[in-house]
Write a protein that holds these residues in place. Structure first.
Motif, PDB file in Angstrom:
ATOM      1  N   ALA A  48      -3.805  65.672  75.450  1.00 51.12           N
ATOM      2  CA  ALA A  48      -3.210  64.351  75.494  1.00 51.12           C
ATOM      3  C   ALA A  48      -1.593  64.299  75.469  1.00 51.12           C
ATOM      4  CB  ALA A  48      -3.603  63.974  73.785  1.00 51.12           C
ATOM      5  N   LEU A  49      -1.011  65.569  75.059  1.00 44.41           N
ATOM      6  CA  LEU A  49       0.436  65.377  75.057  1.00 44.41           C
ATOM      7  C   LEU A  49       0.885  65.474  76.370  1.00 44.41           C
ATOM      8  CD1 LEU A  49       1.690  67.326  71.779  1.00 44.41           C
ATOM      9  CD2 LEU A  49       1.135  64.744  72.041  1.00 44.41           C
ATOM     10  N   ARG A  50       0.324  66.467  76.958  1.00 43.01           N
ATOM     11  CA  ARG A  50       0.690  66.745  78.453  1.00 43.01           C
ATOM     12  C   ARG A  50       0.463  65.471  79.337  1.00 43.01           C
ATOM     13  NH1 ARG A  50      -2.479  71.322  79.063  1.00 43.01           N
ATOM     14  NH2 ARG A  50      -3.976  70.166  80.028  1.00 43.01           N
ATOM     15  N   ASP A  51      -0.575  64.777  79.124  1.00 36.50           N
ATOM     16  CA  ASP A  51      -0.858  63.562  79.931  1.00 36.50           C
ATOM     17  C   ASP A  51       0.264  62.599  79.394  1.00 36.50           C
ATOM     18  OD1 ASP A  51      -2.765  64.548  81.061  1.00 36.50           O
ATOM     19  OD2 ASP A  51      -4.437  63.589  80.277  1.00 36.50           O
ATOM     20  N   ALA A  52       0.404  62.522  78.252  1.00 36.74           N
ATOM     21  CA  ALA A  52       1.395  61.361  77.737  1.00 36.74           C
ATOM     22  C   ALA A  52       2.736  61.587  78.471  1.00 36.74           C
ATOM     23  CB  ALA A  52       1.590  61.458  76.310  1.00 36.74           C
ATOM     24  N   VAL A  53       3.194  62.804  78.512  1.00 35.85           N
ATOM     25  CA  VAL A  53       4.556  62.849  78.882  1.00 35.85           C
ATOM     26  C   VAL A  53       4.490  62.956  80.334  1.00 35.85           C
ATOM     27  CG1 VAL A  53       5.793  64.392  77.009  1.00 35.85           C
ATOM     28  CG2 VAL A  53       4.357  65.523  78.904  1.00 35.85           C
ATOM     29  N   ARG A  54       3.540  63.255  80.984  1.00 37.83           N
ATOM     30  CA  ARG A  54       3.224  63.263  82.468  1.00 37.83           C
ATOM     31  C   ARG A  54       3.465  61.432  82.855  1.00 37.83           C
ATOM     32  NH1 ARG A  54      -0.736  61.741  85.525  1.00 37.83           N
ATOM     33  NH2 ARG A  54      -2.257  62.288  84.197  1.00 37.83           N
ATOM     34  N   GLU A  63       5.367  53.686  76.335  1.00 35.71           N
ATOM     35  CA  GLU A  63       4.083  53.127  75.734  1.00 35.71           C
ATOM     36  C   GLU A  63       3.081  53.297  76.440  1.00 35.71           C
ATOM     37  OE1 GLU A  63       2.243  51.574  72.982  1.00 35.71           O
ATOM     38  OE2 GLU A  63       4.497  51.726  72.793  1.00 35.71           O
ATOM     39  N   LYS A  64       3.323  53.466  78.025  1.00 30.48           N
ATOM     40  CA  LYS A  64       2.293  53.482  78.958  1.00 30.48           C
ATOM     41  C   LYS A  64       1.630  55.096  78.661  1.00 30.48           C
ATOM     42  CE  LYS A  64       2.474  50.830  83.163  1.00 30.48           C
ATOM     43  NZ  LYS A  64       3.203  50.575  84.311  1.00 30.48           N
ATOM     44  N   GLY A  65       2.944  56.020  78.400  1.00 31.94           N
ATOM     45  CA  GLY A  65       2.244  57.359  78.372  1.00 31.94           C
ATOM     46  C   GLY A  65       1.594  57.584  76.798  1.00 31.94           C
ATOM     47  N   GLY A  69      -2.231  58.920  76.705  1.00 36.93           N
ATOM     48  CA  GLY A  69      -2.481  60.133  75.759  1.00 36.93           C
ATOM     49  C   GLY A  69      -3.563  59.933  74.714  1.00 36.93           C
ATOM     50  N   GLU A  70      -3.679  58.779  74.477  1.00 37.61           N
ATOM     51  CA  GLU A  70      -4.969  58.313  73.373  1.00 37.61           C
ATOM     52  C   GLU A  70      -5.995  58.427  74.164  1.00 37.61           C
ATOM     53  OE1 GLU A  70      -3.175  54.724  71.682  1.00 37.61           O
ATOM     54  OE2 GLU A  70      -2.372  55.747  70.088  1.00 37.61           O
ATOM     55  N   GLU A  71      -6.037  57.854  75.305  1.00 40.02           N
ATOM     56  CA  GLU A  71      -7.285  57.985  76.230  1.00 40.02           C
ATOM     57  C   GLU A  71      -7.749  59.230  76.466  1.00 40.02           C
ATOM     58  OE1 GLU A  71      -6.958  55.366  79.679  1.00 40.02           O
ATOM     59  OE2 GLU A  71      -8.399  56.489  80.589  1.00 40.02           O
ATOM     60  N   SER A  72      -6.570  60.105  76.697  1.00 38.01           N
ATOM     61  CA  SER A  72      -7.075  61.771  77.084  1.00 38.01           C
ATOM     62  C   SER A  72      -7.671  62.272  76.062  1.00 38.01           C
ATOM     63  CB  SER A  72      -5.731  62.520  77.675  1.00 38.01           C
ATOM     64  OG  SER A  72      -5.296  61.688  78.851  1.00 38.01           O
ATOM     65  N   TYR A  79     -11.856  64.861  64.220  1.00 29.30           N
ATOM     66  CA  TYR A  79     -10.592  64.809  64.078  1.00 29.30           C
ATOM     67  C   TYR A  79      -9.744  63.926  64.731  1.00 29.30           C
ATOM     68  CZ  TYR A  79     -11.468  67.324  68.260  1.00 29.30           C
ATOM     69  OH  TYR A  79     -12.033  67.810  69.375  1.00 29.30           O
ATOM     70  N   GLN A  80      -8.695  63.688  64.259  1.00 27.72           N
ATOM     71  CA  GLN A  80      -7.602  62.754  64.831  1.00 27.72           C
ATOM     72  C   GLN A  80      -6.349  63.054  65.127  1.00 27.72           C
ATOM     73  OE1 GLN A  80      -7.654  59.087  62.529  1.00 27.72           O
ATOM     74  NE2 GLN A  80      -9.218  60.046  61.233  1.00 27.72           N
ATOM     75  N   MET A  81      -5.637  62.534  66.021  1.00 28.36           N
ATOM     76  CA  MET A  81      -3.913  62.718  66.008  1.00 28.36           C
ATOM     77  C   MET A  81      -3.579  61.641  65.095  1.00 28.36           C
ATOM     78  SD  MET A  81      -2.745  63.146  69.830  1.00 28.36           S
ATOM     79  CE  MET A  81      -3.569  61.664  70.578  1.00 28.36           C
ATOM     80  N   LYS A  82      -2.614  62.537  64.526  1.00 29.54           N
ATOM     81  CA  LYS A  82      -1.834  61.432  63.302  1.00 29.54           C
ATOM     82  C   LYS A  82      -0.110  61.740  63.791  1.00 29.54           C
ATOM     83  CE  LYS A  82      -4.538  61.169  59.746  1.00 29.54           C
ATOM     84  NZ  LYS A  82      -5.083  61.980  58.435  1.00 29.54           N
TER      85      LYS A  82
END
Ligand SMILES: [Zn+2]
Length: 268
Positions: A48-54, A63-65, A69-72, A79-82
């Motif tokens: 998710a982080l990799r896709d977000a920064v890409r 915001e698009k990132g 990231g959330e989609e990925s 579990y969830q990202m906080k």
């Protein structure tokens, strides 16, 4: 031969065996499942982080990132990202997240995995925007597209998909899907099909060791087949978004003896 403990089928398990084996089996299953959940949680966070920064780095839009990231990350486990943040700061896209992964199936006892990813922001360099250019050039070779808008120049750059500082081995021309692509010169089609990284690609051999390459097309846009003779200005395909591509564009290469060259001197 087989340890007595496992020969349950033959004689039936004794109570003692059940008392030992059943909890052991349950415990092992739980440990394995915990390992799967933990591993998946960590991998999902990293992806998710990799896709977000890409996406943030290639669009310049944090915001698009974050959306990507959330989609990925998806919603596979409980579990969830906080504290998931994506920011663009000093030409660098930075994504951070803490993922709480339940231990022993309980959300109340989470393991918190903290991760961070960065990538330099890629600025689309429209180096030739606004310049008057003959649609087909006036040298030996013409233009591969009618309204050339170069979105990425030939040379070293941060790779928008795979990361890393690498040679961008051609020119990128932006444009909507199925924008016509033309053969820059007479030649023979030496390749028409899928090429790893390049997506659907056409190669034209112009003789003298010079090959032009037209990458990231969609398969249904390609209008030529291998072995076909083509003439300068003939439409061979259309702009697409296949292979390592983050949006519809033509990746155009000139190769001399299979070594990529800066295409500009050839077509301008
Ligand atoms: Zn390219």
């Amino acid at each position: 031969m087989i340890p007595r403990l496992f020969r349950l089928g033959k004689k039936g398990a004794s109570t003692v065996e059940f008392v030992i084996i059943l909890p052991l089996f349950i415990l092992m299953t739980m440990v394995l499942w915990q390992a799967v959940v933990l591993g998946k949680g960590i991998m999902d966070t990293q992806a998710a982080l990799r896709d977000a920064v890409r996406v943030a780095a290639t669009t310049g839009d944090a915001e698009k990132g974050k959306e990507q990231g959330e989609e990925s990350f998806g919603d596979w486990g409980n579990y969830q990202m906080k504290n998931f943040t994506v920011e663009i700061d000093n030409n660098e896209a930075v994504a951070k997240a803490e993922t709480e992964i339940p231990i022993l199936f309980m959300k109340s006892t989470p393991y918190t995995y903290t991760s961070e990813a960065q990538a330099p922001v890629v600025k689309p360099v429209n180096v030739y925007a606004g310049l008057e250019m003959p649609p087909m050039g006036d040298g030996e070779f013409g233009m591969p597209v009618a309204n050339p808008i170069i979105t990425s120049d030939y040379g070293m750059r941060w790779h928008p998909v795979n990361g890393g500082y690498k040679l961008h081995s051609g020119l990128d021309f932006g444009g909507p899907y199925d924008t016509p692509i033309y053969a820059i010169g007479d030649g023979v089609v030496t390749y028409a099909g899928w090429m790893n990284g390049y997506g659907y690609t056409v190669d034209i051999n112009h003789g003298g060791g010079i090959v032009s390459r037209y990458a990231h097309q969609e398969s249904q846009y390609i209008r030529v087949t291998q072995g076909e003779q083509v003439t300068r200005g003939q439409r061979i395909g259309g702009i697409g978004n296949t292979g390592w591509s983050t949006g519809p564009h033509l990746h155009f290469e000139i190769r001399v003896n299979n070594v990529p060259q800066d295409p500009k001197p050839y077509i301008f």
